[in-house]
Design an enzyme around this catalytic site. Structure first.
Site, PDB file in Angstrom:
ATOM      1  N   GLU A 116       0.837  -1.199   0.000  1.00  0.00           N
ATOM      2  CA  GLU A 116       0.000   0.000   0.000  1.00  0.00           C
ATOM      3  C   GLU A 116       0.875   1.253   0.000  1.00  0.00           C
ATOM      4  OE1 GLU A 116      -3.475   1.990   2.844  1.00  0.00           O
ATOM      5  OE2 GLU A 116      -2.065   0.548   3.679  1.00  0.00           O
ATOM      6  N   HIS A 117       1.807   1.320   0.948  1.00  0.00           N
ATOM      7  CA  HIS A 117       2.747   2.438   1.057  1.00  0.00           C
ATOM      8  C   HIS A 117       4.171   1.924   0.855  1.00  0.00           C
ATOM      9  CE1 HIS A 117      -0.595   3.444   3.987  1.00  0.00           C
ATOM     10  NE2 HIS A 117      -0.659   4.458   3.148  1.00  0.00           N
TER      11      HIS A 117
END
Length: 427
Positions: free
Chosen positions: A318-319
């Site tokens: 996601e990040h």
């Protein structure tokens, strides 16, 4: 050298979701059948709150704004402006077109905003003050004409003043003090008070996520977001204390959040483990963050940064943070991530709150095939075409022959009737 795990996540038995799936289906059915009364009963059951006030008005927004410290308002306004400005910059890259793609064959697309959108704003574990701008501001920039915000009540049965301020400041048209499955069902199917919307966006817990899955098709969805994830790529120039702080910044979200460091430096890997274990003890959110680190934290040693990039692309986080001497070089090797933070100065938490890129992002390796919420989430690309007489003849002959071979006689006749209208032999 094969990959080596200095710390590996504890294997987890997949959660049996059958009870969640069945329960959510029943709750959605109750809201469809009983409307507002079901929403109130379910709020009483799950939030232990008698929902006296479901709809929030201009008077409530004004009172919330007056209760806000000036500094907090200024900080939040900065975030609103950043998210809006970034959404506008994205919008400016989008264009309609019409082009002659073959002799006499003209095609194009128009870009139309979705008419109504429901923003589910989580508020269970923390009041996420940055959630409203991430969902509402790009919808506003896209031109959505009706934006509905639903967010769960606090223990006192009310909404946090800062959440209310954010919802109004970002431009929502309606605001309801409703959370959980009942909020998703109400926005999808409507009640006496809440009119249904065309698309629902925003993250939530497993119950909300399952509710979104079950109403998919009745309404559109952004994505199915799971627990937060962060992967840090670092070479020997990485700073263990900063990396540890960034990992913990995501791990405190949820006991199932995932944090991982991938590096070609054993020394940095060992130092980061020590720093995480030192820093986590100092956090008020220690219980959540330490559980996440113990169960889902990993530190991986690779033989090279090229291999580290391959690992990141497989993991599709996601990040993704890049803590390297030449982060721009690393970025060119990476293609599976929700949002990337290039260089030590670009902390992921900046985007979580105010820097401007959206924090509603794909998890669970979904970054392999989709990005996160952006202004385009609230737009439709719809195509059109027109053809001149000669192009019609060309297309009709081809379609007639192909449809005849397929046995689709009505298709063939639809083409043939046009040929006969202009005196063209059908063959």
């Amino acid at each position: 050298m094969p990959r080596e795990y200095l710390k590996k996540a504890i294997p987890q038995t997949p959660e049996d979701m059958s009870e969640v799936v069945e329960t959510v289906a029943k709750l959605i059915s109750e809201v469809r059948e009983k409307g507002d009364s079901a929403v109130r009963l379910l709020t009483k059951k799950f939030d232990n709150i008698d929902l006296e006030k479901m709809v929030y008005t201009e008077e409530d927004f004004n009172a919330a704004e007056k209760a806000m410290p000036i500094t907090l308002k200024e900080d939040m306004d900065f975030g609103f402006n950043q998210v809006t400005n970034f959404a506008k910059a994205q919008f400016d890259t989008i264009s309609e077109f019409e082009k002659e793609v073959g002799p006499g064959i003209h095609m194009g697309h128009r870009i139309i905003p979705i008419s109504s959108v429901g923003a589910y704003i989580p508020g269970g574990r923390y009041p996420i003050l940055s959630a409203p701008p991430m969902l509402i501001c790009p919808a506003k920039v896209a031109g959505v004409s009706r934006i509905v915000a639903c967010t769960p009540p606090r223990r006192d049965g009310k909404l946090h003043p800062a959440t209310l301020y954010a919802i109004k400041r970002c431009g929502a048209d309606e605001c309801y003090c409703v959370g959980g499955v009942q909020a998703i069902a109400a926005m999808a199917y409507g009640t006496e008070t809440i009119r249904p919307v065309d698309k629902i966006v925003g993250p939530g817990n497993k119950w909300v996520t399952e509710a979104k899955r079950q109403v998919n098709g009745v309404v559109g969805l952004d994505l199915q977001a799971g627990p937060s994830e962060i992967l840090v790529l670092a070479d020997k120039t990485g700073q263990a204390d900063i990396i540890a702080a960034d990992l913990l910044g995501q791990l405190e979200h949820d006991p199932n959040a995932r944090g991982i460091l991938v590096t070609n430096s054993r020394e940095l890997g060992e130092a980061t483990i020590a720093e995480v274990e030192r820093q986590v003890k100092l956090l008020a959110t220690c219980e959540t963050a330490s559980t996440s680190w113990r169960n889902h934290g990993e530190v991986v040693i690779t033989s090279s940064m090229e291999e580290a990039c391959d690992f990141a692309n497989e993991w599709a986080p996601e990040h993704l943070e890049i803590h390297c001497k030449h982060p721009d070089v690393m970025l060119s090797r990476l293609h599976n991530y929700g949002s990337c933070f290039v260089g030590v100065n670009a902390a992921e938490v900046f985007a979580d709150k105010v820097s401007g890129t959206n924090h509603t992002l794909p998890t669970g390796r979904a970054a392999r095939y989709t990005g996160g919420v952006w202004v385009g989430t609230f737009l439709k690309w719809i195509t059109h075409q027109w053809v001149d007489k000669e192009a019609m003849k060309l297309l009709a002959h081809i379609v007639y022959r192909q449809s005849t071979i397929e046995g689709m006689v009505a298709h063939a006749e639809s083409a043939a009737i046009r040929l006969r209208k202009v005196g063209e032999p059908v063959d």
